[in-house]
Design a protein around this motif. Structure first.
Motif, PDB file in Angstrom:
ATOM      1  N   ILE A 180      46.911  48.073  11.204  1.00 51.47           N
ATOM      2  CA  ILE A 180      47.063  47.209  12.381  1.00 51.47           C
ATOM      3  C   ILE A 180      48.524  47.122  12.809  1.00 51.47           C
ATOM      4  O   ILE A 180      48.844  47.204  14.000  1.00 51.47           O
ATOM      5  CB  ILE A 180      46.451  45.815  12.101  1.00 51.47           C
ATOM      6  N   ILE A 181      49.420  46.996  11.832  1.00 47.03           N
ATOM      7  CA  ILE A 181      50.843  46.865  12.177  1.00 47.03           C
ATOM      8  C   ILE A 181      51.396  48.174  12.727  1.00 47.03           C
ATOM      9  O   ILE A 181      52.156  48.195  13.690  1.00 47.03           O
ATOM     10  CB  ILE A 181      51.641  46.380  10.947  1.00 47.03           C
ATOM     11  N   LYS A 182      50.981  49.298  12.138  1.00 48.51           N
ATOM     12  CA  LYS A 182      51.501  50.600  12.586  1.00 48.51           C
ATOM     13  C   LYS A 182      50.666  51.187  13.728  1.00 48.51           C
ATOM     14  O   LYS A 182      51.047  52.178  14.345  1.00 48.51           O
ATOM     15  CB  LYS A 182      51.509  51.584  11.421  1.00 48.51           C
ATOM     16  N   GLU A 183      49.487  50.607  13.950  1.00 47.59           N
ATOM     17  CA  GLU A 183      48.550  51.070  14.997  1.00 47.59           C
ATOM     18  C   GLU A 183      48.119  52.515  14.780  1.00 47.59           C
ATOM     19  O   GLU A 183      47.931  53.253  15.742  1.00 47.59           O
ATOM     20  CB  GLU A 183      49.156  50.854  16.388  1.00 47.59           C
ATOM     21  N   VAL A 184      47.995  52.902  13.546  1.00 49.68           N
ATOM     22  CA  VAL A 184      47.487  54.248  13.229  1.00 49.68           C
ATOM     23  C   VAL A 184      46.533  54.169  12.043  1.00 49.68           C
ATOM     24  O   VAL A 184      46.564  53.229  11.254  1.00 49.68           O
ATOM     25  CB  VAL A 184      48.614  55.260  12.881  1.00 49.68           C
ATOM     26  N   ILE A 185      45.680  55.186  11.953  1.00 49.64           N
ATOM     27  CA  ILE A 185      44.796  55.330  10.812  1.00 49.64           C
ATOM     28  C   ILE A 185      45.110  56.667  10.156  1.00 49.64           C
ATOM     29  O   ILE A 185      45.130  57.702  10.818  1.00 49.64           O
ATOM     30  CB  ILE A 185      43.320  55.287  11.250  1.00 49.64           C
ATOM     31  N   ARG A 186      45.408  56.611   8.873  1.00 50.94           N
ATOM     32  CA  ARG A 186      45.614  57.852   8.123  1.00 50.94           C
ATOM     33  C   ARG A 186      45.102  57.636   6.699  1.00 50.94           C
ATOM     34  O   ARG A 186      45.149  56.525   6.189  1.00 50.94           O
ATOM     35  CB  ARG A 186      47.081  58.283   8.143  1.00 50.94           C
ATOM     36  N   VAL A 187      44.647  58.695   6.076  1.00 50.34           N
ATOM     37  CA  VAL A 187      44.123  58.526   4.717  1.00 50.34           C
ATOM     38  C   VAL A 187      45.242  58.357   3.710  1.00 50.34           C
ATOM     39  O   VAL A 187      45.040  57.743   2.676  1.00 50.34           O
ATOM     40  CB  VAL A 187      43.187  59.682   4.306  1.00 50.34           C
TER      41      VAL A 187
ATOM     42  N   VAL B 106      59.534  38.276   9.718  1.00 51.22           N
ATOM     43  CA  VAL B 106      59.468  39.397  10.657  1.00 51.22           C
ATOM     44  C   VAL B 106      60.893  39.838  10.965  1.00 51.22           C
ATOM     45  O   VAL B 106      61.744  39.009  11.280  1.00 51.22           O
ATOM     46  CB  VAL B 106      58.760  38.958  11.958  1.00 51.22           C
ATOM     47  N   SER B 107      61.157  41.131  10.833  1.00 57.96           N
ATOM     48  CA  SER B 107      62.483  41.656  11.189  1.00 57.96           C
ATOM     49  C   SER B 107      62.305  42.792  12.187  1.00 57.96           C
ATOM     50  O   SER B 107      61.171  43.123  12.572  1.00 57.96           O
ATOM     51  CB  SER B 107      63.205  42.170   9.939  1.00 57.96           C
ATOM     52  N   ASP B 108      63.411  43.407  12.569  1.00 60.28           N
ATOM     53  CA  ASP B 108      63.318  44.532  13.503  1.00 60.28           C
ATOM     54  C   ASP B 108      62.651  45.752  12.856  1.00 60.28           C
ATOM     55  O   ASP B 108      62.222  46.672  13.538  1.00 60.28           O
ATOM     56  CB  ASP B 108      64.716  44.948  13.983  1.00 60.28           C
ATOM     57  N   PHE B 109      62.606  45.761  11.534  1.00 58.36           N
ATOM     58  CA  PHE B 109      62.087  46.933  10.822  1.00 58.36           C
ATOM     59  C   PHE B 109      60.606  46.810  10.466  1.00 58.36           C
ATOM     60  O   PHE B 109      59.913  47.806  10.287  1.00 58.36           O
ATOM     61  CB  PHE B 109      62.888  47.154   9.534  1.00 58.36           C
ATOM     62  N   GLY B 110      60.132  45.592  10.289  1.00 51.86           N
ATOM     63  CA  GLY B 110      58.744  45.427   9.876  1.00 51.86           C
ATOM     64  C   GLY B 110      58.471  44.011   9.405  1.00 51.86           C
ATOM     65  O   GLY B 110      59.216  43.086   9.739  1.00 51.86           O
ATOM     66  N   ILE B 111      57.432  43.871   8.617  1.00 48.01           N
ATOM     67  CA  ILE B 111      56.992  42.551   8.174  1.00 48.01           C
ATOM     68  C   ILE B 111      57.083  42.461   6.648  1.00 48.01           C
ATOM     69  O   ILE B 111      56.487  43.266   5.937  1.00 48.01           O
ATOM     70  CB  ILE B 111      55.563  42.271   8.663  1.00 48.01           C
ATOM     71  N   ALA B 128      56.511  48.639   7.306  1.00 49.28           N
ATOM     72  CA  ALA B 128      57.428  49.026   8.389  1.00 49.28           C
ATOM     73  C   ALA B 128      56.648  49.246   9.679  1.00 49.28           C
ATOM     74  O   ALA B 128      55.473  49.640   9.655  1.00 49.28           O
ATOM     75  CB  ALA B 128      58.161  50.306   8.009  1.00 49.28           C
ATOM     76  N   TYR B 129      57.315  48.992  10.794  1.00 48.77           N
ATOM     77  CA  TYR B 129      56.687  49.278  12.086  1.00 48.77           C
ATOM     78  C   TYR B 129      56.526  50.795  12.276  1.00 48.77           C
ATOM     79  O   TYR B 129      57.172  51.587  11.583  1.00 48.77           O
ATOM     80  CB  TYR B 129      57.529  48.702  13.227  1.00 48.77           C
ATOM     81  N   LYS B 130      55.720  51.142  13.251  1.00 44.94           N
ATOM     82  CA  LYS B 130      55.295  52.522  13.478  1.00 44.94           C
ATOM     83  C   LYS B 130      56.443  53.541  13.451  1.00 44.94           C
ATOM     84  O   LYS B 130      56.357  54.544  12.769  1.00 44.94           O
ATOM     85  CB  LYS B 130      54.586  52.580  14.832  1.00 44.94           C
ATOM     86  N   ASN B 131      57.515  53.267  14.173  1.00 49.33           N
ATOM     87  CA  ASN B 131      58.555  54.292  14.302  1.00 49.33           C
ATOM     88  C   ASN B 131      59.784  54.017  13.434  1.00 49.33           C
ATOM     89  O   ASN B 131      60.866  54.525  13.697  1.00 49.33           O
ATOM     90  CB  ASN B 131      58.964  54.434  15.772  1.00 49.33           C
ATOM     91  N   ILE B 132      59.600  53.211  12.418  1.00 45.10           N
ATOM     92  CA  ILE B 132      60.707  52.900  11.502  1.00 45.10           C
ATOM     93  C   ILE B 132      60.519  53.717  10.226  1.00 45.10           C
ATOM     94  O   ILE B 132      59.452  53.667   9.604  1.00 45.10           O
ATOM     95  CB  ILE B 132      60.726  51.387  11.164  1.00 45.10           C
ATOM     96  N   ASP B 136      56.955  51.716   2.909  1.00 44.92           N
ATOM     97  CA  ASP B 136      56.152  50.509   2.714  1.00 44.92           C
ATOM     98  C   ASP B 136      56.141  50.155   1.225  1.00 44.92           C
ATOM     99  O   ASP B 136      56.229  51.040   0.371  1.00 44.92           O
ATOM    100  CB  ASP B 136      54.710  50.740   3.191  1.00 44.92           C
ATOM    101  N   ILE B 137      56.019  48.871   0.950  1.00 43.21           N
ATOM    102  CA  ILE B 137      56.067  48.415  -0.451  1.00 43.21           C
ATOM    103  C   ILE B 137      54.909  47.453  -0.714  1.00 43.21           C
ATOM    104  O   ILE B 137      54.596  46.608   0.128  1.00 43.21           O
ATOM    105  CB  ILE B 137      57.395  47.652  -0.721  1.00 43.21           C
ATOM    106  N   LEU B 138      54.276  47.599  -1.876  1.00 41.74           N
ATOM    107  CA  LEU B 138      53.404  46.541  -2.399  1.00 41.74           C
ATOM    108  C   LEU B 138      53.684  46.490  -3.896  1.00 41.74           C
ATOM    109  O   LEU B 138      53.311  47.393  -4.640  1.00 41.74           O
ATOM    110  CB  LEU B 138      51.918  46.824  -2.134  1.00 41.74           C
TER     111      LEU B 138
END
Lengths: 189, 156
Positions: A180-187, B106-111, B128-132, B136-138
């Protein structure tokens, strides 16, 4: 029973069409939600039957983004034709395996007494499936299976929603949140 | 200026984004806090982390384990408050569907998100947002929690 909702556009009506087994790179899924959910999906995302509309491919158009706002199950509490105040998230499919989305998470079973030799694992599988309904042929869902049992609202608290399964559940929520955040679906994110 | 006017100005600013929480009790709790603060915005601003954590404590019905974690984060946030740009200290606290207490930024890079599960297990998440181009971390804190390090990571 055929679709009797007069406001449903003809292209959405199932009309006896069979589900399509395959999804396509470049296809979109449309998900309706509150605007706040886009910013913070983790908090409110449901891991039971997460419904979307699929766009179809160029050769086989199925739905427009705004079609996801139609109410295909009006009730006394929600009689409106459209959920006009909700937002639409457009998820682009960018990576599939064999034209399917299937993601598996594993986590050691949380035993009451820790046992280093424990090899039992809980497995959660997320599957994207095209599941047309009479008033919405484009309807599809992310289904969740916990140890081969389909997760439903009825069994959620004893499967994926159980306290002991918090790690695997959080991994699933993280996965859906990424979409949802990235607005993409990938495996493979 | 009346309290009503003050409130209408407050809603919608980032500093008070806790008001936009999905948790139904939060707005009421905030109003109660304002009601006993003599309308002083400065006081709320000066004690931002403290106010938000106190409101979370009273309105989000945390478990005993979650209260312990919130207190630890409170101390860590107070420590970091004096060491980083105050603009970075923007966060809100929510309760998720499965009873997790979440501290969100929320930052400019992601959540970024600190997830405190019902039994006190803590996870740190970053998406991270789409174009950043950030990873990603968990990260589950299974072997004890260094609250200060986690706090620095959260606000970095």
């Amino acid at each position: 029973m055929p679709c009797i909702l007069h406001y449903i556009p003809p292209h959405l009506v199932k009309n006896g069409r069979e589900p399509l087994a395959l999804f396509y790179i470049g296809e979109f899924l449309y998900y309706r939600c509150e605007e706040a959910v886009k910013l913070n999906p983790f908090d409110s995302i449901s891991l039971v039957d997460l419904s979307n509309n699929r766009s179809g491919s160029q050769a086989n158009f199925l739905s427009y983004p705004e079609d996801v706002l139609y109410n295909t199950n009006p009730t006394a509490l929600k009689p409106q034709e459209k959920f006009d105040k909700l937002s639409i998230v457009c998820l682009e499919i960018v990576e599939l395996e064999n034209n399917s989305y299937r993601k598996e998470f594993k986590e050691p079973v949380n035993l009451p007494i820790p046992n280093p030799t424990n090899i039992q694992q809980n497995v959660c599988v997320i599957n994207l499936k095209h599941k047309p309904i009479e008033c919405n042929y484009s309807h599809c869902t992310f289904e969740f299976h916990f140890n081969t049992i389909e997760v439903t609202f009825e069994n959620y608290k004893t499967t994926l929603g159980a306290k002991a399964n918090k790690i695997i559940r959080t991994k699933c929520k993280q996965e859906i949140s990424k979409m949802i955040i990235k607005e993409v679906i990938r495996v493979n994110f | 200026m009346s309290l009503t006017t003050e409130k209408s100005k407050i809603i919608g600013t980032n500093k008070y984004s806790l008001l936009q929480s999905h948790s139904k009790d939060v707005t009421n709790a905030y109003e109660q806090v304002f009601a006993v603060m003599d309308g002083s915005l400065t006081t709320v601003s000066d004690n931002d982390a403290t106010s938000k954590i106190n409101i979370a404590m009273t309105s989000l019905k945390p478990t005993a384990e979650q209260i312990i974690a919130l207190n630890e984060f409170h101390a860590a946030f107070k420590y970091i408050e004096t060491r980083i740009d105050p603009l970075r200290l923007n966060f809100d606290i929510t309760k998720a569907l499965d009873e997790e207490i979440c501290i969100n930024r929320v930052s400019d890079f992601g959540i970024s998100k600190i997830i405190i599960h019902e039994d006190g297990l803590i996870a740190y998440s970053f998406i991270a947002y789409k174009n950043i181009s950030k990873e990603d971390i968990l990260d589950f804190q299974l072997d004890g929690v260094d609250y200060e390090s986690l706090t620095f990571k959260f606000f970095s």
